[in-house]
Design an enzyme around this catalytic site. Structure first.
Site, PDB file in Angstrom:
ATOM      1  CG  HIS A   1     -35.730 -38.230  43.621  1.00 32.62           C
ATOM      2  ND1 HIS A   1     -35.670 -37.702  44.745  1.00 32.62           N
ATOM      3  CD2 HIS A   1     -36.971 -38.770  43.556  1.00 32.62           C
ATOM      4  CE1 HIS A   1     -36.715 -37.645  45.460  1.00 32.62           C
ATOM      5  NE2 HIS A   1     -37.509 -38.540  44.952  1.00 32.62           N
TER       6      HIS A   1
ATOM      7  CE  LYS B   1     -47.933 -64.873  20.629  1.00 34.81           C
ATOM      8  NZ  LYS B   1     -49.117 -64.920  20.129  1.00 34.81           N
TER       9      LYS B   1
ATOM     10  CD  GLN C   1     -54.493 -66.455  25.280  1.00 36.92           C
ATOM     11  OE1 GLN C   1     -53.457 -66.955  25.783  1.00 36.92           O
ATOM     12  NE2 GLN C   1     -54.955 -65.283  25.486  1.00 36.92           N
TER      13      GLN C   1
ATOM     14  CG  ASP D   1     -51.839 -67.940  20.456  1.00 38.26           C
ATOM     15  OD1 ASP D   1     -52.787 -67.411  21.613  1.00 38.26           O
ATOM     16  OD2 ASP D   1     -51.080 -67.158  20.257  1.00 38.26           O
TER      17      ASP D   1
ATOM     18  NE  ARG E   1     -44.391 -33.931  44.792  1.00 39.37           N
ATOM     19  CZ  ARG E   1     -44.016 -34.177  43.569  1.00 39.37           C
ATOM     20  NH1 ARG E   1     -44.144 -35.718  43.449  1.00 39.37           N
ATOM     21  NH2 ARG E   1     -43.284 -33.680  42.697  1.00 39.37           N
TER      22      ARG E   1
ATOM     23  N   GLY F   1     -62.450 -63.405  17.760  1.00 40.48           N
ATOM     24  CA  GLY F   1     -61.002 -63.405  18.329  1.00 40.48           C
ATOM     25  C   GLY F   1     -61.472 -63.446  19.902  1.00 40.48           C
TER      26      GLY F   1
HETATM   27  P1  NAP Z   1     -48.154 -60.449  13.154  1.00 35.14           P
HETATM   28  O1  NAP Z   1     -47.176 -61.576  13.400  1.00 35.14           O
HETATM   29  O2  NAP Z   1     -47.604 -59.030  13.144  1.00 35.14           O
HETATM   30  O3  NAP Z   1     -49.004 -60.636  11.812  1.00 35.14           O
HETATM   31  C1  NAP Z   1     -49.594 -59.738  11.241  1.00 35.14           C
HETATM   32  C2  NAP Z   1     -49.987 -60.406   9.881  1.00 35.14           C
HETATM   33  O4  NAP Z   1     -51.109 -59.195   9.148  1.00 35.14           O
HETATM   34  C3  NAP Z   1     -49.054 -60.306   8.769  1.00 35.14           C
HETATM   35  O5  NAP Z   1     -49.072 -61.347   7.996  1.00 35.14           O
HETATM   36  C4  NAP Z   1     -49.101 -59.116   7.981  1.00 35.14           C
HETATM   37  O6  NAP Z   1     -48.500 -58.974   6.844  1.00 35.14           O
HETATM   38  C5  NAP Z   1     -50.413 -58.987   7.896  1.00 35.14           C
HETATM   39  N1  NAP Z   1     -51.124 -57.659   7.565  1.00 35.14           N
HETATM   40  C6  NAP Z   1     -51.028 -56.512   8.475  1.00 35.14           C
HETATM   41  N2  NAP Z   1     -51.672 -55.330   7.749  1.00 35.14           N
HETATM   42  C7  NAP Z   1     -52.197 -56.078   6.674  1.00 35.14           C
HETATM   43  C8  NAP Z   1     -53.023 -55.397   5.510  1.00 35.14           C
HETATM   44  N3  NAP Z   1     -53.212 -54.175   5.358  1.00 35.14           N
HETATM   45  N4  NAP Z   1     -53.246 -56.300   4.401  1.00 35.14           N
HETATM   46  C9  NAP Z   1     -52.790 -57.401   4.377  1.00 35.14           C
HETATM   47  N5  NAP Z   1     -52.123 -58.254   5.401  1.00 35.14           N
HETATM   48  C10 NAP Z   1     -51.801 -57.384   6.677  1.00 35.14           C
HETATM   49  O7  NAP Z   1     -49.369 -60.487  14.078  1.00 35.14           O
HETATM   50  P2  NAP Z   1     -50.211 -61.699  14.816  1.00 35.14           P
HETATM   51  O8  NAP Z   1     -49.496 -62.082  16.179  1.00 35.14           O
HETATM   52  O9  NAP Z   1     -50.213 -62.736  14.130  1.00 35.14           O
HETATM   53  O10 NAP Z   1     -51.627 -60.936  15.047  1.00 35.14           O
HETATM   54  C11 NAP Z   1     -52.560 -60.854  13.929  1.00 35.14           C
HETATM   55  C12 NAP Z   1     -53.812 -60.429  14.638  1.00 35.14           C
HETATM   56  O11 NAP Z   1     -54.275 -61.297  15.427  1.00 35.14           O
HETATM   57  C13 NAP Z   1     -53.836 -59.111  15.593  1.00 35.14           C
HETATM   58  O12 NAP Z   1     -54.826 -58.449  15.635  1.00 35.14           O
HETATM   59  C14 NAP Z   1     -53.667 -59.679  16.991  1.00 35.14           C
HETATM   60  O13 NAP Z   1     -54.111 -59.032  18.132  1.00 35.14           O
HETATM   61  C15 NAP Z   1     -54.574 -61.149  16.685  1.00 35.14           C
HETATM   62  N6  NAP Z   1     -54.393 -62.084  17.757  1.00 35.14           N
HETATM   63  C16 NAP Z   1     -55.333 -62.545  18.396  1.00 35.14           C
HETATM   64  C17 NAP Z   1     -55.236 -63.733  19.424  1.00 35.14           C
HETATM   65  C18 NAP Z   1     -56.299 -64.099  20.338  1.00 35.14           C
HETATM   66  O14 NAP Z   1     -56.154 -64.673  21.047  1.00 35.14           O
HETATM   67  N7  NAP Z   1     -57.633 -63.902  19.558  1.00 35.14           N
HETATM   68  C19 NAP Z   1     -54.078 -64.277  19.458  1.00 35.14           C
HETATM   69  C20 NAP Z   1     -52.843 -63.785  18.713  1.00 35.14           C
HETATM   70  C21 NAP Z   1     -53.118 -62.739  17.730  1.00 35.14           C
HETATM   71  P3  NAP Z   1     -47.043 -58.428   6.403  1.00 35.14           P
HETATM   72  O15 NAP Z   1     -45.958 -59.505   7.046  1.00 35.14           O
HETATM   73  O16 NAP Z   1     -47.055 -58.370   5.095  1.00 35.14           O
HETATM   74  O17 NAP Z   1     -47.044 -57.144   7.184  1.00 35.14           O
END
Ligand code: NAP
Length: 508
Positions: free
Chosen positions: A111, A292, A476, A330, A32, A469
């Site tokens: 472009h 999902k 998964q 999961d 470039r 996790g």
């Molecule tokens: P999600 O659908 O966004 O749910 C998150 C949950 O956390 C909700 O119930 C939320 O409450 C709660 N939360 C967030 N901040 C909080 C706080 N400060 N105090 C209390 N509760 C709180 O997410 P998700 O898909 O279930 O994922 C949750 C976690 O699991 C993430 O870290 C994700 O990376 C992990 N995960 C891991 C795998 C694995 O294979 N290991 C698979 C899936 C997910 P509110 O609804 O009140 O906001």
């Protein structure tokens, strides 16, 4: 073929980077010239060049850095041709002014930083009629997935083997936005003669440009052919997913002709993307936030019992009948991780049968874990900061509910954190205080980045058994791998890839 783009302020650095790429096996490099701070000196850059070179001097309005006059730029491009550069990039409006000379091949480029023009065929016809191209390059800005597929359809049509055999030039199409980013990885499937990539992970010279090592070593651009089966993850955003690393490295390890590509798809584009994904030879997808639940509407084949019960799926696979089947891996992965930590024995009853468990959170992970625990006969208490969501989930799966501030008052055998508390970068946070944890409890944390969360560290200090996790993530992924390829994955290999990828994220 991958064309690696280098843009440096000094000639010395450009020569060094060029040599470095050649030493790393790169065969095609775009210099470039618009990035050079001083007047470009082609006699320093072109003789004894270590790779095939494409010379480009891009104007600001086309996304470049050229600071001098247009006359000087055209003079430089002519000089590059006279010097015998292998390829020269000529924009569609200047190409007619610069005649073909010697052996230099002409990449005639268009472009559009705002949109994807309606009449791509007409644009290409005009470029061929007026610009004498060896390669037609069309770089556009898709607004939605419909624009991306319009570009793909166009490329397939104009690069059809019979048209190329009849002497038409090959066409390279580039989507400059992230949701069309897969065109940079899968371009060979649409007949594109090459793709562009960046020299450095940090210094990206054009929107959507990928680091060449990612494109070459992770996505294996050069190995993707007509017969390569494509899998991927559909998410929004998708950038930080570890799934491409885990699946692609496993395909290499197992010698499979498959590639796994991230697809950034906005919620409003999901339905159209799923309808058209098989046209990209996509045979299966991991599905994650925010799709999902919505993806369930697109399933017209088999739906496994976990996905049905939870109302969400994280894996879809097209069957031989073209129908879309949905699974929730999961669910099983979380169960297996927890049961293994509890000392599950093959053939024996689940250690969760009759056990007491507390699940923190009500989101996607919580629903999979709650459903799994209930199916195994555990007594489940849900603790959530939102009373409304917690009560609703407890009612749906016939569990108890406890208010968030009361969560430390229960004695349970299993504690499962399914909130995102403690996830990178908030690694000093925990959903439980240390005194709430009791020796002997199995503590599972769905968070996998970092692998050892603050909650798990405290739990170990309190004499709890812990499960990270990463075990669920690897579990998964193994199940998905089997659904995608029909083959058994190596859990230990996947675990080592995840650990490597997580330490790379922390080092950034
Ligand atoms: P999600 O659908 O966004 O749910 C998150 C949950 O956390 C909700 O119930 C939320 O409450 C709660 N939360 C967030 N901040 C909080 C706080 N400060 N105090 C209390 N509760 C709180 O997410 P998700 O898909 O279930 O994922 C949750 C976690 O699991 C993430 O870290 C994700 O990376 C992990 N995960 C891991 C795998 C694995 O294979 N290991 C698979 C899936 C997910 P509110 O609804 O009140 O906001």
């Amino acid at each position: 073929m991958i064309c690696v783009t280098i843009g440096c302020g000094s000639h010395k650095r450009m020569i060094e980077e060029h040599q470095k790429l050649a030493d790393d096996g790169v065969k095609f490099v775009e210099l470039r010239l618009d990035y050079l701070r001083k007047k470009p000196e082609l006699h320093r850059l072109l003789p004894n060049r270590p790779t095939v070179v494409l010379a480009t001097a891009r104007r600001k309005e086309d996304g470049g850095q050229w600071r001098e006059s247009e006359e000087a730029r055209l003079g430089l491009l002519r000089e590059a041709i006279v010097s015998g550069v292998d390829y020269v990039d000529l924009e569609v409006d200047v190409a007619p002014k610069i005649p073909r000379f010697g052996k230099t091949k002409r990449v005639v480029s268009y472009h559009n930083m705002k949109e994807t023009p309606e009449d791509l065929d007409g644009l290409r016809r005009k470029m061929i009629a007026e610009c004498d191209p060896d390669v037609v390059k069309i770089a556009v800005t898709p607004k939605n997935i419909g624009d991306v597929f319009r570009l793909v359809d166009f490329l397939r049509r104009v690069n059809a083997p019979e048209r190329i055999a009849a002497g038409e030039p090959k066409t390279l199409g580039i989507s400059m936005t992230e949701h069309g980013w897969f065109t940079r990885v899968l371009g060979k499937k649409f007949g594109c003669p090459y793709t562009y990539a960046g020299f450095s992970e940090k210094r990206i010279l054009a929107p959507g440009l990928l680091y060449y090592k990612t494109l070459r070593d992770l996505y294996r651009y050069d190995d993707i052919t007509e017969s390569t089966k494509i899998f991927g993850v559909v998410a929004d955003p998708v950038q930080h997913s570890l799934s491409p690393a885990i699946h692609n490295r496993s395909y290499v390890e197992m010698g499979l002709d498959c590639a796994y590509v991230p697809f950034r798809v906005a919620p409003e584009d999901l339905s159209e993307f799923i309808d058209r994904a098989p046209e990209l030879d996509v045979a299966g997808l991991s599905v994650t936030i925010p799709h999902k639940v919505e993806i369930m509407k697109k399933l017209n084949g088999r739906i496994d019992s976990a996905a049905q019960a939870i109302g969400a799926c994280n894996t879809v696979v097209w069957g031989p009948d073209g129908k879309l089947n949905g699974f929730n891996t999961d669910y099983m992965a979380a169960l297996l991780a927890i049961e293994t930590a509890m000392g599950r024995k093959v053939g024996a009853a689940s250690p969760l049968s009759g056990a007491s468990a507390m699940v923190l959170g009500t989101g996607g992970a919580a629903q999979a874990v709650v459903r799994g625990l209930k199916d195994r006969g555990a007594r489940v208490i849900i603790a959530a900061r939102s009373e409304e969501k917690g009560l609703a989930l407890a009612k749906r799966f016939d569990c108890e509910f406890c208010r968030w501030e009361d969560r430390g008052g229960y004695v349970v055998q299993v504690l499962a954190n399914c909130t995102s508390v403690g996830m990178f970068p908030n690694v000093d946070e925990s959903p439980m205080e240390q005194q709430m944890l009791r020796s002997g409890t199995v503590v599972f944390d769905a968070v996998y980045n970092p692998e050892t969360t603050y909650l798990l560290r405290m739990a170990r200090q309190r004499g709890c058994k812990t499960v990270s996790g990463v075990e669920m993530f690897v579990g998964q992924a193994c199940l998905q791998y089997k659904l995608f390829t029909g083959q058994k994955a190596s859990g230990s290999f996947m675990r080592s890839v995840v650990r490597g990828a997580l330490s790379a994220v922390r080092a950034e």
